[in-house]
Design a protein around this motif. Structure first.
Motif: not given
Length: 409
Positions: A10-15, A34-41
């Motif tokens: 489960q992730t959340v983006d900066r928005d 991998q998830l952080r490289q996609q800009g996801l937290v």
């Protein structure tokens, strides 16, 4: 090429937008990367599709916030703050993620207080039934020192280890509790269904019943009202005693001292108290909480009034400029090894690390003691159950000797 594993995330983006799914990676660290490289937290990531290891709960039960809930909350909070998300955005995500109504409501109110200009620690402190004193103190230290994400990570580790410790104790106590409940049900069943049959048979043959059998018959006749009354009295006395323990410090101190002197359980209770003391004290000092404040918090969070009294003495020693190790050795609950480890920590300036080592040592000691306790209690419970059931059977068969003598006569 290394073998890959499947991870559910489960992730959340900066928005603040949520996303979940599956990905393949050699290990958890690679999956997070991998998830952080996609800009996801990453909010949570679990191998094998058991997301967050959620437990099955019955509606209406288990709504109280547990240590596991707080550990997950703190770990997710630490991940999001370390990734640059604002407190308000992080709390909004955590509110959506919270499964327990009590935790969800508390997070919502904390977010509203922060919007009103209150600090995070002050907002958490308004909910002592959800967020413990230890957690609030560590968050306050993290805010002051500018390492809130690190403090939240330490909180998660501490909560997880405390939850594991409580789980071990519950596991050790499960067997005797089950045996006692089963014995009670068995006694009630004998009184309700078997004793009346024997009573009818005794009436047919006549004669006076022996006292033990008469007591059993009387218990059977009055079971319908005496049984619920007995259960209600035990429950009421238990609730009243717990309230007295909370509001009467001297009674709580005497009771905790008595617990430590119990022949089988005393050593286990002492090891649990020392483990919590060392873990909480080391964690607080590790995040920069002042010694006097840390001692005050530790005294309130170990769950043992004997430790609380010892912390008051340590505060006096620190105020007078004396080493804590010397004062600690004056309290019998602390073994010499604990005082020596703290003394080494004071001399080397690594008291927090030494306390963590003490906590790890006593966690292992609790494991061993819990296993030994289970092994010792099993035969004892079998004997208790045998004595109760055998005694009832003997009481039922005592009149048979009188009946036999009457027939012979």
């Amino acid at each position: 090429m290394p073998a890959t594993k499947t991870f559910e995330y489960q992730t959340v983006d900066r928005d603040g937008k949520h996303a979940k799914g599956l990905l393949e990676a050699p290990n958890e660290a690679a999956a997070i990367q991998q998830l952080r490289q996609q800009g996801l937290v990453p909010v949570s990531i679990t191998e094998g599709g058991s997301l967050l290891r959620r437990e099955i709960t019955v509606p209406g039960f288990g709504s109280r916030t547990t240590l596991k809930d707080l550990a997950v909350f703190a770990r997710q909070f630490a991940t999001m703050t370390a990734s640059g998300m604002t407190l308000l955005r992080s709390l909004s995500v955590l509110e959506d993620q919270a499964a327990k109504p009590s935790l969800k409501k508390a997070i919502s109110e904390v977010r509203a207080d922060i919007e009103g200009g209150m600090s995070l620690s002050a907002a958490l402190g308004k909910h002592p039934k959800v967020f413990p004193t230890l957690m609030v103190a560590m968050v306050r230290a993290g805010e002051t020192g500018g390492f809130l994400d690190g403090a939240l990570e330490r909180i998660a580790i501490t909560m997880e280890k405390d939850a594991n410790l409580r789980g071990k104790i519950k596991g050790a106590m499960t067997y005797p509790v089950i045996v006692l409940i089963f014995t009670g049900v068995l006694v009630a069943g004998v009184l309700a269904f078997i004793v009346p049959v024997f009573e009818g048979m005794f009436k047919q043959f006549g004669g006076e019943l022996p006292l033990p059998t008469q007591i059993l018959v009387t218990g059977s006749r009055n079971l319908a009202w005496a049984g619920p009354l007995f259960v209600a009295m035990v429950a009421g006395l238990s609730i009243a005693f717990r309230r007295q323990l909370r509001h009467n410090p001297s009674l709580r101190l005497s009771f905790d001292r008595l617990k430590l002197r119990l022949p089988v359980f005393g050593k286990l209770f002492a090891k649990i108290a020392i483990s919590r003391f060392a873990r909480n004290f080391g964690t607080l000092l590790g995040v920069g909480v002042p010694v006097m404040q840390a001692l005050d918090v530790v005294g309130a969070t170990t769950g043992n009034a004997v430790i609380t009294e010892a912390m008051k003495d340590l505060q006096i020693a620190v105020r007078d400029g004396l080493p804590m190790s010397a004062q600690l050795g004056k309290h019998p609950i602390f073994p010499r090894m604990v005082a020596q480890m703290i003394e080494v920590g004071e001399e080397s300036g690594q008291i927090s690390q030494m306390l963590d080592k003490v906590a790890d040592f006593y966690d292992r000691e609790v494991d061993t003691a819990a296993d030994s306790l289970t092994a010792a209690i099993e035969p004892l419970m079998v004997i208790v159950m045998g004595v109760v059931v055998g005694g009832m059977v003997l009481c039922l068969y005592l009149p048979m000797f009188t009946i036999y003598q009457n027939i012979q006569g």
